[in-house]
Design an enzyme around this catalytic site. Structure first.
Site, PDB file in Angstrom:
ATOM      1  N   ASN A   1       0.833  -1.199   0.000  1.00 47.68           N
ATOM      2  CA  ASN A   1       0.000   0.000   0.000  1.00 47.68           C
ATOM      3  C   ASN A   1       0.871   1.254   0.000  1.00 47.68           C
ATOM      4  O   ASN A   1       1.840   1.348   0.747  1.00 47.68           O
ATOM      5  CB  ASN A   1      -0.939   0.021   1.211  1.00 47.68           C
ATOM      6  CG  ASN A   1      -1.930  -1.122   1.189  1.00 47.68           C
ATOM      7  OD1 ASN A   1      -1.874  -2.038   1.996  1.00 47.68           O
ATOM      8  ND2 ASN A   1      -2.856  -1.080   0.242  1.00 47.68           N
TER       9      ASN A   1
ATOM     10  N   ASP B   1      -3.594  -0.471  11.341  1.00 46.86           N
ATOM     11  CA  ASP B   1      -3.743   0.838  10.694  1.00 46.86           C
ATOM     12  C   ASP B   1      -5.149   1.368  10.952  1.00 46.86           C
ATOM     13  O   ASP B   1      -5.761   2.013  10.094  1.00 46.86           O
ATOM     14  CB  ASP B   1      -3.457   0.755   9.191  1.00 46.86           C
ATOM     15  CG  ASP B   1      -3.188   2.123   8.567  1.00 46.86           C
ATOM     16  OD1 ASP B   1      -2.873   3.063   9.321  1.00 46.86           O
ATOM     17  OD2 ASP B   1      -3.313   2.260   7.340  1.00 46.86           O
TER      18      ASP B   1
END
EC number: 3.5.1.25
Length: 409
Positions: A235, A294
């Protein structure tokens, strides 16, 4: 009660009828705890000639080291990147709520923010031991603002920064000090980044590579300068390419310093990373995989609009986006959910899934003698799990800090 005669006088608790994760295997052994630490029963028997003061039947459950989340932006309506007069109460709320997900230690994470936010928030998040009040704080993870504009993801472009000529002084001026900081995520292709990496690692701060368009050579140079982590692999970085695999190539690089390997974060929420990508990463470098949530402030809340630093986030089902875009903005999956999804997606062993959330983050932070392990002498931070890896209870320093409510007849 942790040292000397005080610890020796503390009651000995024996956890029985359990399987404990130790040395990469689930062992049918009892877990012995005294004074907040894991105890060697042989020394208790043969040197002190003592037995347990209390026995607790674990009902055949798994006892694993407490989970450690090194990237969590908030949760339950709390945004760590929002400056307020009482940041500590928000951190305390999250610390308390994540106990039910098996997390015993964490790194509150700040996304790219204005300088005044760093200066106001960082002094209010000190390192703190865990206990009945909540999970322990290991130090802050600063994700940005020294990252790539092209791969900024949900980070606000207006507050991104490059390093000035006197780079490390620029870092200090930006953050207002590093006393409470444990991890800094930066893009290694930025000018002067290598000297910053060397300066941060000299202070014992973990440098992570992320939100970056770095090629493999630049990433390897960063590791040679001291970087040890990759922020949410795949990512916000260049995709893998066979002629230049970029940061992803660090997983199999042969240009890393002798005796060192890279750790990398994975968001195993079923949204951020395709199961095939999870399997590729794990099979290429299983010992470096660190599960992270996250998690954003919307963790534990329903659909709707929430904040993440200077941005507005929209939650739709299991996905969080920057409002009005299709850009992913963190996760709303707690750590125990990530562990279960990782196990299912990769087909790895239960032991490997549990170590990715405990031992590996502890090794990343240099805490593997105290955290992320049930070895003798380690902190008695552990989670009690059923066979499907749902959390039944959480212990910190040998003390029960959360327990599932049993179904009533």
């Amino acid at each position: 009660m942790r040292g000397g005669q005080g610890a020796a006088r503390a009651p000995v608790i024996q956890f029985t009828n359990c399987r404990i994760l130790r040395g990469g295997a689930l062992l049918r052994e009892d877990l012995w705890v005294r004074g907040g630490r894991i105890l060697d029963p042989e020394k208790l028997f043969f040197e002190e000639r003592r037995v347990a003061d209390e026995q607790r039947d674990c009902g055949g459950c798994i006892l694993a080291p407490g989970f450690i989340d090194v990237q969590i932006n908030g949760g339950f309506g709390v945004d760590f990147s929002q400056a307020s007069e009482d940041v500590g109460s928000g951190v305390a709320l999250v610390a308390r709520r994540i106990l039910s997900h098996g997390v015993t230690s964490f790194c509150p994470t700040l996304v790219t923010s204005p300088l005044e936010v760093y200066h106001k928030v960082l002094p209010q998040i000190p390192v703190k031991s865990g206990g009945p009040h909540g999970a322990g704080v290991l130090g802050v993870h600063l994700e940005g603002p020294f990252i790539s504009r092209e791969k900024r993801g949900a980070h606000p472009e207006a507050h991104l920064r490059s390093f000035e000529a006197d780079a490390f002084q620029d870092v200090l001026a930006t953050y207002g000090g590093l006393d409470n900081v444990r991890i800094v995520t930066l893009a290694p292709e930025l000018g002067h980044s290598q000297e910053v990496i060397r300066a941060l690692t000299a202070l014992g701060i973990c440098v992570s590579l992320g939100h970056s368009v770095a090629d493999l050579g630049t990433a390897e140079e960063a590791v040679q300068s001291g970087a040890t982590f990759i922020t949410h692999l795949f990512n916000a970085m260049l995709p893998f390419h066979h002629r230049d695999p970029g940061i992803v190539g660090l997983l199999t690089s042969d240009r890393l310093p002798a005796g060192r390997h890279i750790f990398y974060g994975m968001i195993a929420d079923g949204i951020h990373t395709n199961p095939a990508a999870l399997r590729i990463a794990h099979r290429a470098h299983p010992k470096g995989l660190v599960l992270v949530t996250d998690a954003v402030p919307a963790l534990g809340l329903g659909n709707g609009r929430h904040t993440l630093g200077q941005q507005e986030v929209e939650v739709d089902g299991l996905t969080a986006y920057v409002a009005g875009t299709n850009t992913l903005s963190g996760s709303i999956a707690p750590m125990d959910t990530c562990v279960r999804h990782f196990l299912q997606a990769t087909g790895c062993s239960v032991e490997s899934a549990l170590e990715a959330a405990s031992l590996h983050p502890a090794q990343l932070l240099g805490l593997e003698k105290r955290k992320g392990t049930l070895d003798f002498g380690a902190d008695a931070d552990f989670v009690v799990l059923d066979d499907s890896l749902h959390v039944r209870a959480t212990y910190i320093s040998g003390e029960l800090v959360w327990q599932v409510e049993e179904a009533r007849p």
